[in-house]
Design a protein around this motif. Structure first.
Motif, mmCIF file in Angstrom:
data_model
loop_
_atom_site.group_PDB
_atom_site.id
_atom_site.type_symbol
_atom_site.label_atom_id
_atom_site.label_comp_id
_atom_site.label_asym_id
_atom_site.label_seq_id
_atom_site.Cartn_x
_atom_site.Cartn_y
_atom_site.Cartn_z
ATOM 1 N N LYS A 236 -2.004 27.357 47.295
ATOM 2 C CA LYS A 236 -0.884 27.461 46.353
ATOM 3 C C LYS A 236 -1.303 27.044 44.948
ATOM 4 N N GLN A 237 -2.100 25.969 44.860
ATOM 5 C CA GLN A 237 -2.568 25.513 43.555
ATOM 6 C C GLN A 237 -3.466 26.549 42.894
ATOM 7 N N VAL A 238 -4.300 27.197 43.705
ATOM 8 C CA VAL A 238 -5.182 28.242 43.163
ATOM 9 C C VAL A 238 -4.363 29.412 42.655
ATOM 10 N N ASN A 239 -3.378 29.825 43.443
ATOM 11 C CA ASN A 239 -2.530 30.946 43.022
ATOM 12 C C ASN A 239 -1.730 30.601 41.773
ATOM 13 N N ARG A 240 -1.277 29.348 41.663
ATOM 14 C CA ARG A 240 -0.509 28.934 40.497
ATOM 15 C C ARG A 240 -1.384 28.924 39.251
ATOM 16 N N SER A 241 -2.642 28.506 39.425
ATOM 17 C CA SER A 241 -3.537 28.447 38.272
ATOM 18 C C SER A 241 -3.871 29.834 37.744
ATOM 19 N N LYS A 242 -3.788 30.820 38.636
ATOM 20 C CA LYS A 242 -4.097 32.182 38.210
ATOM 21 C C LYS A 242 -3.024 32.743 37.276
ATOM 22 N N THR A 243 -1.802 32.170 37.343
ATOM 23 C CA THR A 243 -0.706 32.676 36.511
ATOM 24 C C THR A 243 -0.661 32.016 35.138
ATOM 25 N N ILE A 244 -1.427 30.966 34.919
ATOM 26 C CA ILE A 244 -1.436 30.266 33.638
ATOM 27 C C ILE A 244 -2.245 31.064 32.623
ATOM 28 N N THR A 245 -1.678 31.259 31.452
ATOM 29 C CA THR A 245 -2.357 32.017 30.400
ATOM 30 C C THR A 245 -2.912 31.071 29.342
ATOM 31 N N ARG A 246 -3.942 31.507 28.660
ATOM 32 C CA ARG A 246 -4.572 30.688 27.618
ATOM 33 C C ARG A 246 -3.953 30.958 26.250
ATOM 34 N N HIS A 247 -3.418 32.167 26.042
ATOM 35 C CA HIS A 247 -2.882 32.547 24.734
ATOM 36 C C HIS A 247 -1.472 33.108 24.904
ATOM 37 N N LYS A 248 -0.598 32.795 23.908
ATOM 38 C CA LYS A 248 0.760 33.310 23.926
ATOM 39 C C LYS A 248 1.294 33.363 22.488
#
Length: 289
Positions: A236-248
């Motif tokens: 779950k932590q890995v999947n959650r980290s995949k949704t975090i973006t660096r730029h917005k």
């Protein structure tokens, strides 16, 4: 595997590196011998246990050079392709395992083929020369177990994963074993009954090095509920980290996931760390605190 680790520490320095180079050389030599005199192999080089017991011990080694492709009438072209595949498979296994373990696997294959011939000899009560061995078959199965998704071009056109070829090959061998067992139980002549039974047993014994390898590399430890919970939490932590973006972009909210070609910059005139896409970098209203 701990036993193999101990053997490698003790005898690893004696391993033959690039073993398949020498094996292929022996195969080529065997092909030349067969082309010059097709009867020489059966007469002097095949795995004839009866002749071995009479003192021709070199047969315990020379039987592996049998050129099955050429003797089967497929010609030199297909023999060359076969040698290339064996070389590629053997070198891949050596790179994956290391020289010592590949040596051990191949030499144990020779040993089990000899054991199979001995079983055949004693059950049928006579000598039966064996040339076609299962050494390279077990090597192919090991390659398929380690590199299941490698693709071969079947008939030089159709791409097929090696694991699918291994399934087909295993089915054929399984059918051969079943066929020999059925022949053994239906035969009325004791010689043929023993012969077919011995053939089935010898096929199984000849492939024991792959069976041992396959069983030894499986993980049979039961995973505890606590370990399963930790694994689910980690996933779950890995999947959650995949949704975090660096730029917005602070104006339109777009990120690099919306368009991989978007470029983002921080505005030096805004109070705080506000980032904008290039479309709004020069048109936004500056933030002042």
């Amino acid at each position: 595997m701990k036993f193999i680790n101990k053997l490698e520490k003790k005898f690893g320095r004696y391993a033959i590196h690039d073993l398949m180079k020498y094996i292929i050389t022996l195969y080529v030599l065997g092909a030349l011998v067969y082309l010059i005199n097709p009867y020489f192999y059966d007469a002097y080089l095949s795995l004839d246990i009866g002749k071995v017991f009479q003192g021709q011990i070199w047969r315990l080694v020379t039987f592996i050079i049998y050129p099955a492709t050429i003797s089967g009438g497929f010609g030199i072209f297909f023999f060359a392709i076969e040698m290339y595949l064996y070389f590629m498979i053997g070198r891949s296994l050596e790179n994956a395992w290391g020289a010592f373990r590949f040596n051990l696997y191949y030499l144990s294959g020779i040993l089990f083929n000899i054991v199979a011939a001995v079983i055949l000899y004693f059950i049928i009560g006579g000598s039966y020369p064996m040339g076609l061995t299962f050494i390279n078959r077990s090597m192919f199965f090991a390659f398929a177990a380690i590199f299941p998704n490698v693709q071969f071009l079947l008939f030089f056109v159709l791409p097929v994963k090696v694991k699918h070829l291994a399934y087909i090959y295993a089915a054929i061998i399984g059918y051969d074993i079943f066929k020999y067992v059925r022949y053994a139980f239906s035969a009325t002549n004791p010689f043929y009954r023993n012969f077919y039974l011995a053939m089935a047993i010898s096929i199984i014994v000849a492939l024991l090095n792959f069976v041992i390898f396959f069983l030894a590399t499986r993980n049979y430890r039961r995973i505890s509920p606590a370990a399963q919970k930790r694994r689910r939490t980690y996933q779950k932590q890995v999947n959650r980290s995949k949704t975090i973006t660096r730029h917005k972009c602070a104006v339109c909210g777009r990120t690099e996931k919306d368009d991989e070609n978007l470029e983002f910059r921080f505005c030096s005139k805004c109070d705080g760390n506000y980032e904008y896409c290039m479309e709004h970098l020069f048109t936004h209203t500056h933030v002042k605190k």
